[in-house]
Design a protein around this motif. Sequence first.
Motif, PDB file in Angstrom:
ATOM      1  N   THR A  63     -37.947 -38.112   9.898  1.00  0.00           N
ATOM      2  CA  THR A  63     -37.621 -36.720  10.182  1.00  0.00           C
ATOM      3  C   THR A  63     -36.854 -36.598  11.491  1.00  0.00           C
ATOM      4  OG1 THR A  63     -39.617 -36.011   9.006  1.00  0.00           O
ATOM      5  CG2 THR A  63     -38.594 -34.422  10.485  1.00  0.00           C
ATOM      6  N   ARG A  64     -37.269 -37.365  12.478  1.00  0.00           N
ATOM      7  CA  ARG A  64     -36.598 -37.311  13.774  1.00  0.00           C
ATOM      8  C   ARG A  64     -35.154 -37.792  13.670  1.00  0.00           C
ATOM      9  NH1 ARG A  64     -40.132 -39.988  16.236  1.00  0.00           N
ATOM     10  NH2 ARG A  64     -39.176 -42.043  16.208  1.00  0.00           N
ATOM     11  N   ARG A  65     -34.934 -38.843  12.893  1.00  0.00           N
ATOM     12  CA  ARG A  65     -33.569 -39.339  12.720  1.00  0.00           C
ATOM     13  C   ARG A  65     -32.687 -38.291  12.041  1.00  0.00           C
ATOM     14  NH1 ARG A  65     -35.290 -45.163  10.815  1.00  0.00           N
ATOM     15  NH2 ARG A  65     -35.459 -46.209  12.807  1.00  0.00           N
ATOM     16  N   GLY A  66     -33.238 -37.628  11.029  1.00  0.00           N
ATOM     17  CA  GLY A  66     -32.459 -36.597  10.348  1.00  0.00           C
ATOM     18  C   GLY A  66     -32.192 -35.400  11.222  1.00  0.00           C
ATOM     19  N   ARG A  67     -33.150 -35.079  12.113  1.00  0.00           N
ATOM     20  CA  ARG A  67     -32.993 -33.905  12.955  1.00  0.00           C
ATOM     21  C   ARG A  67     -31.999 -34.152  14.094  1.00  0.00           C
ATOM     22  NH1 ARG A  67     -37.848 -33.595  14.252  1.00  0.00           N
ATOM     23  NH2 ARG A  67     -37.804 -34.458  16.349  1.00  0.00           N
ATOM     24  N   LEU A  68     -32.067 -35.345  14.692  1.00  0.00           N
ATOM     25  CA  LEU A  68     -31.191 -35.636  15.822  1.00  0.00           C
ATOM     26  C   LEU A  68     -29.774 -35.975  15.381  1.00  0.00           C
ATOM     27  CD1 LEU A  68     -33.651 -37.699  18.027  1.00  0.00           C
ATOM     28  CD2 LEU A  68     -33.057 -35.295  18.217  1.00  0.00           C
ATOM     29  N   GLY A  69     -29.647 -36.648  14.253  1.00  0.00           N
ATOM     30  CA  GLY A  69     -28.314 -36.886  13.704  1.00  0.00           C
ATOM     31  C   GLY A  69     -27.599 -38.085  14.279  1.00  0.00           C
ATOM     32  N   TYR A  70     -27.712 -38.325  15.571  1.00  0.00           N
ATOM     33  CA  TYR A  70     -26.944 -39.409  16.176  1.00  0.00           C
ATOM     34  C   TYR A  70     -27.648 -40.760  16.073  1.00  0.00           C
ATOM     35  CZ  TYR A  70     -30.184 -38.770  20.106  1.00  0.00           C
ATOM     36  OH  TYR A  70     -31.311 -38.643  20.884  1.00  0.00           O
ATOM     37  N   ARG A  71     -28.833 -40.785  15.508  1.00  0.00           N
ATOM     38  CA  ARG A  71     -29.577 -42.036  15.429  1.00  0.00           C
ATOM     39  C   ARG A  71     -29.548 -42.552  13.991  1.00  0.00           C
ATOM     40  NH1 ARG A  71     -35.914 -42.804  17.106  1.00  0.00           N
ATOM     41  NH2 ARG A  71     -35.950 -45.060  17.101  1.00  0.00           N
ATOM     42  N   PRO A  72     -28.655 -43.462  13.661  1.00  0.00           N
ATOM     43  CA  PRO A  72     -28.532 -43.927  12.270  1.00  0.00           C
ATOM     44  C   PRO A  72     -29.689 -44.836  11.872  1.00  0.00           C
ATOM     45  CG  PRO A  72     -27.099 -45.196  13.692  1.00  0.00           C
ATOM     46  CD  PRO A  72     -27.700 -44.134  14.549  1.00  0.00           C
ATOM     47  N   PRO A  73     -29.963 -44.958  10.573  1.00  0.00           N
ATOM     48  CA  PRO A  73     -30.995 -45.897  10.108  1.00  0.00           C
ATOM     49  C   PRO A  73     -30.632 -47.326  10.492  1.00  0.00           C
ATOM     50  CG  PRO A  73     -30.364 -44.374   8.373  1.00  0.00           C
ATOM     51  CD  PRO A  73     -29.379 -44.182   9.471  1.00  0.00           C
ATOM     52  N   ARG A  74     -31.674 -48.166  10.655  1.00  0.00           N
ATOM     53  CA  ARG A  74     -31.448 -49.543  11.071  1.00  0.00           C
ATOM     54  C   ARG A  74     -32.126 -50.524  10.126  1.00  0.00           C
ATOM     55  NH1 ARG A  74     -33.606 -48.775  17.112  1.00  0.00           N
ATOM     56  NH2 ARG A  74     -35.327 -48.021  15.842  1.00  0.00           N
ATOM     57  N   PHE A  75     -32.088 -50.216   8.834  1.00  0.00           N
ATOM     58  CA  PHE A  75     -32.790 -51.062   7.884  1.00  0.00           C
ATOM     59  C   PHE A  75     -32.213 -52.478   7.844  1.00  0.00           C
ATOM     60  CE2 PHE A  75     -32.873 -46.672   6.193  1.00  0.00           C
ATOM     61  CZ  PHE A  75     -34.213 -46.427   6.350  1.00  0.00           C
ATOM     62  N   ASP A  76     -30.884 -52.581   7.907  1.00  0.00           N
ATOM     63  CA  ASP A  76     -30.247 -53.891   7.778  1.00  0.00           C
ATOM     64  C   ASP A  76     -30.367 -54.730   9.048  1.00  0.00           C
ATOM     65  OD1 ASP A  76     -29.502 -53.192   5.254  1.00  0.00           O
ATOM     66  OD2 ASP A  76     -27.509 -52.462   5.828  1.00  0.00           O
ATOM     67  N   ASN A  77     -30.742 -54.122  10.158  1.00  0.00           N
ATOM     68  CA  ASN A  77     -30.826 -54.852  11.416  1.00  0.00           C
ATOM     69  C   ASN A  77     -32.185 -55.501  11.638  1.00  0.00           C
ATOM     70  OD1 ASN A  77     -28.279 -53.873  11.865  1.00  0.00           O
ATOM     71  ND2 ASN A  77     -28.914 -52.227  13.233  1.00  0.00           N
ATOM     72  N   ARG A  78     -33.142 -55.149  10.815  1.00  0.00           N
ATOM     73  CA  ARG A  78     -34.498 -55.649  11.026  1.00  0.00           C
ATOM     74  C   ARG A  78     -34.710 -56.944  10.254  1.00  0.00           C
ATOM     75  NH1 ARG A  78     -36.774 -49.755  10.122  1.00  0.00           N
ATOM     76  NH2 ARG A  78     -36.554 -48.916  12.213  1.00  0.00           N
ATOM     77  N   THR A  79     -35.281 -57.917  10.920  1.00  0.00           N
ATOM     78  CA  THR A  79     -35.614 -59.189  10.273  1.00  0.00           C
ATOM     79  C   THR A  79     -37.111 -59.439  10.426  1.00  0.00           C
ATOM     80  OG1 THR A  79     -35.144 -60.419  12.299  1.00  0.00           O
ATOM     81  CG2 THR A  79     -33.333 -60.163  10.705  1.00  0.00           C
ATOM     82  N   ARG A  80     -37.650 -60.221   9.530  1.00  0.00           N
ATOM     83  CA  ARG A  80     -39.073 -60.550   9.579  1.00  0.00           C
ATOM     84  C   ARG A  80     -39.232 -61.987  10.046  1.00  0.00           C
ATOM     85  NH1 ARG A  80     -41.221 -57.877   3.868  1.00  0.00           N
ATOM     86  NH2 ARG A  80     -40.878 -55.688   4.478  1.00  0.00           N
ATOM     87  N   PRO A  81     -39.888 -62.199  11.162  1.00  0.00           N
ATOM     88  CA  PRO A  81     -40.063 -63.572  11.659  1.00  0.00           C
ATOM     89  C   PRO A  81     -40.998 -64.370  10.769  1.00  0.00           C
ATOM     90  CG  PRO A  81     -41.351 -62.035  12.968  1.00  0.00           C
ATOM     91  CD  PRO A  81     -40.519 -61.204  12.036  1.00  0.00           C
ATOM     92  N   GLU A  82     -41.017 -65.646  10.972  1.00  0.00           N
ATOM     93  CA  GLU A  82     -41.890 -66.515  10.182  1.00  0.00           C
ATOM     94  C   GLU A  82     -43.354 -66.165  10.461  1.00  0.00           C
ATOM     95  OE1 GLU A  82     -42.734 -71.289   9.508  1.00  0.00           O
ATOM     96  OE2 GLU A  82     -41.179 -70.598  10.899  1.00  0.00           O
TER      97      GLU A  82
END
Length: 394
Positions: free
Chosen positions: A95-114
């Motif tokens: 909700t905060r990302r949608g409200r602020l607008g300037y903060r894009p999703p970061r799904f592709d930037n997240r990695t899961r460590p071993e």
Amino acid sequence: MVNMRGQPLMPTTQHNGKKLLKEGKAHVVQRCPFTIQFNYATGETRQPIALGVDLGYMNIGFSAKTDKLEVISGTLTLRKDVSKKLAEKRMYRRTRRGRLGYRPPRFDNRTRPEGWLAPSIQHKQESHIRLVETLEKLLPIPFKKVEVGNFDAHKMQNPEITGVEYQQGELQGYEVKEYLLDKWGRTCAYCGKTGVPVEVEHIVPKSRGGTDRVSNLTIACKKCNLKKGDKTAEEFGYLHIQKKAKKSLKATACLNSIRWKLVEQLDAEYTYGYVTKYHRNKLGLEKSHVNDAFVIAGGTNQERCRPYEVIQVRRNNRSLQTNRKGFKPSIRRQKYQLLPYDLVKYNNSTYRVKGVHCYGKRVLLDNPKGKNHSVTIKKVELVKYGKGLLFSLC
């Protein structure tokens, strides 16, 4: 007992503890479990103490014993709201990302460590470790032993399954919805209508602890699906459908994920459930988390102690104040002086704080013998903050 440096010593009797406090040779550092600290240098003779831990998804059993007696035991009840809080946190973040607008999703930037674990499962793992670390601060424990289970989820659902069917699984050659359409005859499981659009529906809703396993899914028309809401099939009046929903395997999946990691992180020996069961039956003990932990620790004929009930309490509450319908918007930026589970003194008696009201000016004291007391915060004295692991005698 702990020495001047805060290192754990062997426990003493209640009589000796009172004598040390009366003579000023020690002071109280913790109320429950009651712990005192020496005010002078002492000898540090220790006996071997063995700690047994019965791993669990919702309850953890623990027992520490010497050659002659059991010194501490109990059951830790884990929190049940972690997944719900994580979902709520995700909702606020999006909700905060949608409200602020300037903060894009970061799904592709997240990695899961071993060795990555889901946050709710990681909480279970850390709770086991935190419990053992707390006990090690109270007692000198050179030997630890835990029970690990070997769970076959497929066999637990269908003990008779073998061969190719065991290897391929229930959904071999199917998509989930197509499988459900064939399984339920392409009719609504509740009203029996055919030839109408149907939806995939949870027999036990996810809000009630249900999962997405195919054994917990059925098909229903839109009208029945909306009418059922968050009820189980049994509560909706369809017991025969409820019986087709097999037991959830959340606990099995969780313990399979963390058991060997806990053995490694705790630097402990391990045993299996069938060994614990054999020795427990041999001693004539009933099934319980405390008794299992006692057997895991190597207990035989030692004198047993009164067990503790341990609960987990959130250390922080980020949502300080929510806006209620009919009230003007307000934001409280500071915590109240007292919070639920804090221990306070009032009229020479100790109470647990049940809640705070009147904008933090009054507290509600938990009174097990009668009606809860609502008193002004100026008349109570803080004894101990209620955070983390709270011990209480059964």
